[in-house]
Design an enzyme around this catalytic site. Structure first.
Site, PDB file in Angstrom:
ATOM      1  N   CYS A   1     -22.137  51.814  -5.677  1.00 20.79           N
ATOM      2  CA  CYS A   1     -23.339  52.155  -4.928  1.00 20.79           C
ATOM      3  C   CYS A   1     -23.319  53.591  -4.417  1.00 20.79           C
ATOM      4  O   CYS A   1     -22.373  54.003  -3.755  1.00 20.79           O
ATOM      5  CB  CYS A   1     -23.500  51.203  -3.739  1.00 20.79           C
TER       6      CYS A   1
ATOM      7  N   LYS B   1     -23.337  56.462  -2.392  1.00 26.31           N
ATOM      8  CA  LYS B   1     -22.373  57.388  -1.768  1.00 26.31           C
ATOM      9  C   LYS B   1     -20.925  56.964  -1.964  1.00 26.31           C
ATOM     10  O   LYS B   1     -20.007  57.708  -1.668  1.00 26.31           O
ATOM     11  CB  LYS B   1     -22.693  57.600  -0.295  1.00 26.31           C
TER      12      LYS B   1
ATOM     13  N   CYS C   1     -28.730  50.521  -8.736  1.00 25.03           N
ATOM     14  CA  CYS C   1     -30.177  50.719  -8.895  1.00 25.03           C
ATOM     15  C   CYS C   1     -30.525  51.478 -10.158  1.00 25.03           C
ATOM     16  O   CYS C   1     -29.972  52.535 -10.428  1.00 25.03           O
ATOM     17  CB  CYS C   1     -30.692  51.425  -7.656  1.00 25.03           C
TER      18      CYS C   1
ATOM     19  N   SER D   1     -33.573  58.470  -0.349  1.00 25.69           N
ATOM     20  CA  SER D   1     -33.004  57.721  -1.454  1.00 25.69           C
ATOM     21  C   SER D   1     -33.377  58.421  -2.754  1.00 25.69           C
ATOM     22  O   SER D   1     -34.340  59.177  -2.816  1.00 25.69           O
ATOM     23  CB  SER D   1     -33.626  56.329  -1.419  1.00 25.69           C
TER      24      SER D   1
HETATM   25  C1  LIG Z   1     -32.643  51.186  -2.874  1.00 25.43           C
HETATM   26  C2  LIG Z   1     -31.522  52.080  -3.206  1.00 25.43           C
HETATM   27  C3  LIG Z   1     -31.958  53.436  -3.631  1.00 25.43           C
HETATM   28  C4  LIG Z   1     -32.275  53.436  -5.003  1.00 25.43           C
HETATM   29  C5  LIG Z   1     -31.046  54.471  -3.047  1.00 25.43           C
HETATM   30  O1  LIG Z   1     -30.589  54.271  -1.938  1.00 25.43           O
HETATM   31  C6  LIG Z   1     -30.727  55.754  -3.687  1.00 25.43           C
HETATM   32  O2  LIG Z   1     -30.962  55.931  -4.868  1.00 25.43           O
HETATM   33  O3  LIG Z   1     -30.227  56.628  -2.927  1.00 25.43           O
HETATM   34 MG   LIG Z   2     -29.116  55.734  -1.391  1.00 22.44          MG
END
Ligand SMILES: CC[C@H](C)C(=O)C(=O)O
Ligand SMILES: [Mg+2]
Length: 574
Positions: free
Chosen positions: A129, A131, A201, A477
Site C-alpha cells: 500500500c 507509502k 489500488c 491520493s
Molecule cells: C484509495 C487509495 C488511493 C488510491 C490512494 O490513497 C493513493 O493512491 O494515494
Molecule cells: Mg494514498
C-alpha cells in the site's frame, strides 16, 4: 550462489553467530530448526508489510514464501518479519488518515531496528500500500546492505455496468450520490464489485506510481512490479528477487550504489511520464534523504517540466495497471524514455547491470495504446507540475494529466480542516469559481499531512472537477483528479501564507507558468502574519505527536530526521 563467493567474516551477522561467545544466539536458531550450515550462511531479512487491513497487503505473506525459497536456493538463510502498514483506502476521510504518512517513517524505522537488532546481512522488502513502498525503500537506503525491493502487485479492475472500475470510481460515486446522480442501489452494487481481488489500488495511483519508481530507480527487478497481485505467476519474480540479493552480497552492490542523483531523476521522469501520484513529490525527496542526497520538490519539478506525458493511465487517462502490465509493463515505459534520451542509462540496478543493459532486451510493442512513444506524447510536458509563488514560497504540486484547463483564478473559501470542507461539498454549500482552501492539514499542522481523496472525489463526482479549484497544505491520493494543488508550503501551522488567507482573497493558479499566488501586497501579508497565532493540534502524545515534533517541510519529503548527511558509518559497515 557459490558459497565460496561470499566472505562471511565481513558481514553484519558475524556479530551474532560467529565465535564461542555466540553459542546462546546459535542455540536460538537451532530452536527454530535451522541447521549448522544454515546458521553459517548469510542471513537475509525478508521484510513484509503483510496485514489483513486491506487487499493491498493481503497477498504479501504468500509472496514472501516465494522470496524465501529463492534466498534458500541461492545458499542464503531467509528470516521473515513483518512491519506495519496503514492503508489509505480504509483511513481516508477521517482522523485515521493522520496515521498514513506517519506510518511511512515507522515502517522505515521498524525495518531498520529489526535488521540492526538481528544483524541480518541483506534485505528483500515486500510492500503493497502506497507509502509502505517508499518506507521500505527508505529503510534499504538507510541500512545500505544489499537489498531488492518487490511490490505486491495491483488489484484487478472491477466491472460495473460493462465498464472497468477501480476504487476511484467508488470514491467519486459518493459525490454523484450526494447530488442525486446515483441511486442507493447503484452505489451499493458498485461498492460490491469495484475491488474483485487482492492487490493495491488499480491504476496509476500512489502504489503503482511508487512501484514504477522502484523499477526505474533500480531497486526492483525489471517486470517484477507489474503483474497483478492475484496472478501467482508473479511469485517467480519474488523467488528471483531472493536469488538476486545473494548475488548482490557476493558483488557487494548496495542501495546507495544504485540510488544516486541520476537514479532519482530517472524515478521522477517515470512519475511525470505516467501521470503518477503527486505523493512522489514527497516520497522521492524522502528516499534521497536516506542516501544523503539533497533532492527536493523543486528538483523533482524540474524533471517534471521536461518530461513528456506518455502513459494513458487512470486517474487522468483510460487504462489501469493490469493494462499496463499486459502492454509490456514498466520496462515498456522505460524503453521509450531511454531511447529518446529522457533516462540516464548508466545507472546501476539490482540486476547487477545498468538501466541501459537491462533495457537492451526490451522490445517495443506497437500492438497496444497504453504507452505512447516519447516522441509522440499525449502532452509534451509531464502529467505533474510544481508550483511556486507568494502563496507557496516553499512550493506546491498539481497533477495536470487529464486537465483540460491549467489556469484558474477565483475567490478563496477557507476551511481549517478537511472535515469542514467535506461537509460543505457534501451539502453543495460552495460556489462554482471558488478556490476551496483546506489548511492546518500539513505535516506538523494536521499532524500527518492527510490525503484529501474523500473531498476531491466528491467534488469530481458532483461534476465540479474543473469548476472549482482546491488548494491545501495537506496532500492528495493518487486517485485525486480535478484542479487540486497540494503540499502548499510553508504550511499554515508554521505561519505559512496559506494560513493567512481570508474568504474572498483572490487566488491565481497557473500550472502552465508554475505559479500559485494571492492578490495581496507583501505589506498586507506581513500585517496579517503579525496577528497570526499558532494553534494546538489536539495531539499531545503518541506516534502522531512524536512525528509532529521532528517532521520537516513537505518540499524536503516531510521526513522526521536528517538522513545520510550526518552518519559516517552505515549499518552495512559495522
Ligand atoms: C484509495 C487509495 C488511493 C488510491 C490512494 O490513497 C493513493 O493512491 O494515494
Ligand atoms: Mg494514498
Amino acid at each position: 550462489m557459490d558459497k565460496k563467493a561470499i566472505d562471511k567474516s565481513k558481514l553484519p551477522s558475524r556479530h551474532v553467530v560467529m565465535g564461542p561467545q555466540r553459542a546462546p544466539h546459535r542455540s536460538f536458531y537451532y530452536a527454530m530448526g535451522l541447521t549448522r550450515d544454515q546458521i553459517n550462511q548469510p542471513f537475509v531479512g525478508v521484510a513484509s508489510c503483510w496485514n489483513e487491513a486491506a487487499p493491498c497487503n493481503i497477498s504479501l505473506m504468500r509472496q514472501a514464501q516465494a522470496v524465501k525459497h529463492g534466498v534458500a536456493a541461492a545458499n542464503g538463510t531467509p528470516r521473515e518479519f513483518c512491519t506495519i502498514t496503514v492503508t489509505d483506502g480504509i483511513a481516508m476521510g477521517h482522523e485515521g488518515m493522520k496515521s498514513s504518512l506517519v506510518s511511512r517513517d515507522v515502517i522505515t524505522d521498524s525495518v531498520e531496528l529489526t535488521m540492526r537488532g538481528h544483524g541480518y546481512d541483506a534485505l528483500v522488502g515486500l510492500a503493497g500500500c502506497d507509502k509502505s513502498l517508499p518506507g521500505m525503500m527508505m529503510a534499504m537506503c538507510r541500512l545500505n546492505v544489499p537489498s531488492v525491493f518487490i511490490y505486491g502487485g495491483s488489484i484487478l479492475p472491477g466491472q460495473f455496468k460493462g465498464k472497468p472500475v477501480t476504487i476511484q470510481d467508488v470514491f467519486e460515486a459518493v459525490g454523484m450520490h450526494s447530488v442525486g446522480n446515483m441511486s442507493d442501489a447503484d452505489l451499493e452494487e458498485l461498492e460490491q464489485v469495484a475491488c474483485p481481488s487482492a492487490g493495491s489500488c488499480g491504476a496509476q495511483f500512489t502504489a503503482n506510481t511508487m512501484a514504477t519508481v522502484a523499477e526505474a530507480i533500480g531497486l526492483a527487478l525489471p517486470y517484477s512490479c507489474g503483474a497483478p497481485a492475484a496472478y501467482e505467476f508473479r511469485d517467480q519474480f519474488c523467488a528471483m528477487s531472493g536469488e538476486k540479493v545473494m548475488e548482490l552480497i557476493a558483488r557487494n552492490i548496495r542501495p546507495r550504489d544504485i540510488v544516486t542523483r541520476k537514479a532519482l531523476e530517472n524515478a521522477a521522469t517515470v512519475v511525470a511520464a505516467s501521470g503518477g501520484s503527486t505523493n512522489a513529490g514527497l516520497h522521492l525527496p524522502a528516499i534521497a534523504n536516506e542516501c544523503g542526497i539533497k533532492f527536493d520538490l523543486f528538483d523533482v519539478a524540474e524533471i517534471f517540466k521536461k518530461t513528456p506525458y506518455i502513459a494513458d493511465l487512470k486517474p487522468g487517462g483510460r487504462y489501469v495497471a493490469k493494462d499496463m502490465f499486459e502492454a509490456g509493463g514498466i520496462p515498456l515505459l522505460m524503453k521509450t524514455l531511454l531511447d529518446e534520451g529522457f533516462l540516464h542509462g548508466d545507472c546501476m540496478t539490482v540486476t547487477g547491470r545498468t538501466i541501459a543493459e537491462n533495457m537492451a532486451s526490451v522490445k517495443w510493442n506497437d500492438d497496444q495504446d497504453v504507452v505512447r512513444k516519447a516522441s509522440t506524447p499525449i502532452t509534451p510536458t509531464g502529467g505533474v507540475v510544481g508550483l511556486k509563488g507568494n502563496l507557496a514560497p516553499d512550493g506546491a504540486i498539481v497533477k495536470v494529466a487529464g486537465l483540460a484547463n491549467q489556469k484558474f483564478t477565483g475567490p478563496a473559501r477557507c476551511f481549517d480542516k478537511e472535515e469542514a470542507c467535506f461537509e460543505a461539498v457534501k451539502n453543495k454549500d460552495y460556489k462554482e469559481g471558488e478556490v476551496l482552501v483546506i489548511r492546518y492539514e500539513g505535516p506538523k499542522g494536521g499532524p500527518g499531512m492527510r490525503e484529501m481523496l474523500a473531498t476531491t472525489a466528491a467534488l469530481y463526482g458532483q461534476g465540479m472537477g474543473d469548476k472549482v479549484a482546491l488548494i491545501t497544505d495537506g496532500r492528495f491520493s493518487g486517485a485525486t483528479r480535478g484542479f487540486c494543488i497540494g503540499h502548499v508550503g510553508p504550511e499554515a501551522a508554521v505561519g505559512g501564507p496559506i494560513g493567512l488567507l481570508q474568504d474572498g482573497d483572490i487566488i491565481e493558479i497557473d500550472a502552465v507558468e508554475g505559479t500559485l499566488a494571492v492578490q495581496l501586497s507583501d505589506e498586507e501579508l506581513e500585517a496579517r502574519r503579525a496577528k497570526w497565532q499558532p494553534r494546538e493540534t489536539g495531539y499531545g502524545s503518541g506516534a502522531i505527536w512524536k512525528f509532529a515534533q521532528t517532521v520537516g517541510p513537505a518540499k524536503d519529503g516531510a521526513v522526521t530526521q536528517p538522513g545520510g548527511f550526518g552518519e559516517k558509518i552505515t549499518y552495512a559497515d559495522l
